[in-house]
Scaffold this active site. Sequence first.
Site, PDB file in Angstrom:
ATOM      1  N   LYS A 110      63.414  50.914 -13.715  1.00 58.97           N
ATOM      2  CA  LYS A 110      64.276  51.924 -13.443  1.00 58.97           C
ATOM      3  C   LYS A 110      64.942  51.720 -12.167  1.00 58.97           C
ATOM      4  CE  LYS A 110      60.469  54.563 -11.289  1.00 58.97           C
ATOM      5  NZ  LYS A 110      60.250  55.891 -10.670  1.00 58.97           N
TER       6      LYS A 110
ATOM      7  N   MET B  23      77.427  52.397   9.769  1.00 59.48           N
ATOM      8  CA  MET B  23      77.527  52.167   8.376  1.00 59.48           C
ATOM      9  C   MET B  23      77.526  50.886   7.678  1.00 59.48           C
ATOM     10  SD  MET B  23      80.366  53.750   6.135  1.00 59.48           S
ATOM     11  CE  MET B  23      80.216  55.592   6.538  1.00 59.48           C
TER      12      MET B  23
ATOM     13  N   ARG C  52      54.289  67.442 -11.505  1.00 65.21           N
ATOM     14  CA  ARG C  52      55.815  67.213 -11.466  1.00 65.21           C
ATOM     15  C   ARG C  52      56.116  67.362 -12.954  1.00 65.21           C
ATOM     16  NH1 ARG C  52      57.482  61.591  -9.144  1.00 65.21           N
ATOM     17  NH2 ARG C  52      57.073  60.873 -11.333  1.00 65.21           N
TER      18      ARG C  52
ATOM     19  N   TYR D  93      76.528  53.157  18.591  1.00 66.15           N
ATOM     20  CA  TYR D  93      76.579  54.551  18.640  1.00 66.15           C
ATOM     21  C   TYR D  93      75.730  55.272  19.457  1.00 66.15           C
ATOM     22  CZ  TYR D  93      80.364  53.985  15.202  1.00 66.15           C
ATOM     23  OH  TYR D  93      81.343  53.839  14.088  1.00 66.15           O
TER      24      TYR D  93
END
Length: 387
Positions: A44, A327, A144, A279
Site C-alpha cells: 500500500k 519546502m 479501528r 528561515y
Amino acid sequence: MSETAAQWAATRRARAEIDLVALGANVRALRERAPGAALMAVVKSDAYGHGAIPCARAAVAAGATWLGTATPQEALALRAAGLPDDVRIMCWLWTPGGPWREAIEADLDVSVSAMWALKEVGEAARRTGRPARVQLKADTGLGRNGCQPGEDWAELVREALRAEREGLLRVTGLWSHFACADEPGHPSIAVQLARFREMTEYAEQQGVRPDVRHIANSPATLTLPEAHFDLVRCGIAVYGVSPSPEVGTPADFGLRPVMTLSASLALVKQVPGGHGVSYGHHYTTPGATTLGLVPLGYADGIPRHASSTGPVLVDGKWRTVAGRVAMDQFVVDLGGDRPEPGARAVLFGPGDRGEPTAEDWAQAAGTIAYEIVTRIGTRVPRVYVNE
Ligand SMILES: Cc1ncc(COP(=O)(O)O)c(C=O)c1O
C-alpha cells in the site's frame, strides 16, 4: 540493470535508490521466520514510498503469494500491472459506493467489517454474476476497522454464510490486526490473540471455511510465532526497516533497508561566524565555516520536524541539518570542509556505508521510520538498482 547516463542526469538533484535484491532477500528472510504461513507483501501507499509495481514484482519473485493494499484502487492497479494470475491481492479500506464490481471482476479479496459492506458486495456480485472473495475482519482490540465481537460478529458471520449459500460470495478469510505488536510483551497482544482464536473458532463452528486466517504484521511475524496462523502480512520489514527499536534492528532479523535517499549539493560556500541560516535564523554559524545546500525539502517528504536535528553523510562525515528544513531545500554546516558542488549527500540508507538510517531520521523528527520512507514525495525519482 545498470543505470543509463540519461537516468543519472534525470536524478542528479535527488534520488531514492531502491535495492530490489535486498527486497527479495528480506522476503526470503521473512518466509524463514514464518515457515508454516504464506507471506503477503503489503505494498500500500506505493509500497511505503518504494514504488508499488516493481516492489510487488520483486516480492512475488521471492516467494510472496499474496499482495496487500489499503484501497481498492491500489489493488486494481496491481492487477492491471499483469502480475501472475495466481497472486492473490487483498485490499481492506472500503467506503460506501466503492468499486466492488471492478474488484470482483479483478479477482481481488475484499475485506468486510460491517453489514453495509456485506450488502454492497453482495449486490455487486449479483449484478456481476460472479461470487466475490470476501474476508471478514474482526476487531480483536485495535479499536479501528473491523467488526466488534459478540452480536455484531454473529450477525456478520450469519449473513455472510447466507450470501455464500446464495452463491454471491465465498468467505476466503478471517482476519484481524494488532494494536501493539511493535511493543513485544504488551498485554494487549495476548488479549487480541485469544479474542482472534475465539472469533475465528466461532465463525468456523457456524460453517465458514476460510482459505486463510491472519493477524500478524511485521512485528508479529518477527517476534510472535503463535500469531502466524496461515498467512503473515508484512509491510515495513519487506522494505528492510525494523517496526520499532524495541523489536530490534534490521540486522537482528537478517533484513536490509531497501531505500537509499541522496541528493547532490547545490551550493557550497564560505560564510563568516554569526551568520543566520535558513528561515527564522534558528541556526547561527558559531564561527567562519562552509555551508552546503541540500536540494530536498518538506515538499519531498523531508520532515520539517527534523530542522536542526536530521543527520546527513557528506564526504564521509555526519553533518546535521542547520536551521529549518524549507519546502525544497535545507542547509548543512560542513565545518570548513569544501566538497565540490554536486558532491553526494546521503540522508539515509542501509547504514553499513557510514550513512544514517531511516530510523535515525525518525528519531531526529520524533516519528517512526514508516513515516520517513513512506512520505518521500513523487518529485524524488526512484531508481531501481539490482533489478
Ligand atoms: C491491515 C494491515 N496489515 C498489515 C500491515 C503491515 O504492517 P507492517 O508494516 O507493520 O508490517 C498494515 C500496515 O499498516 C495494515 O494496515
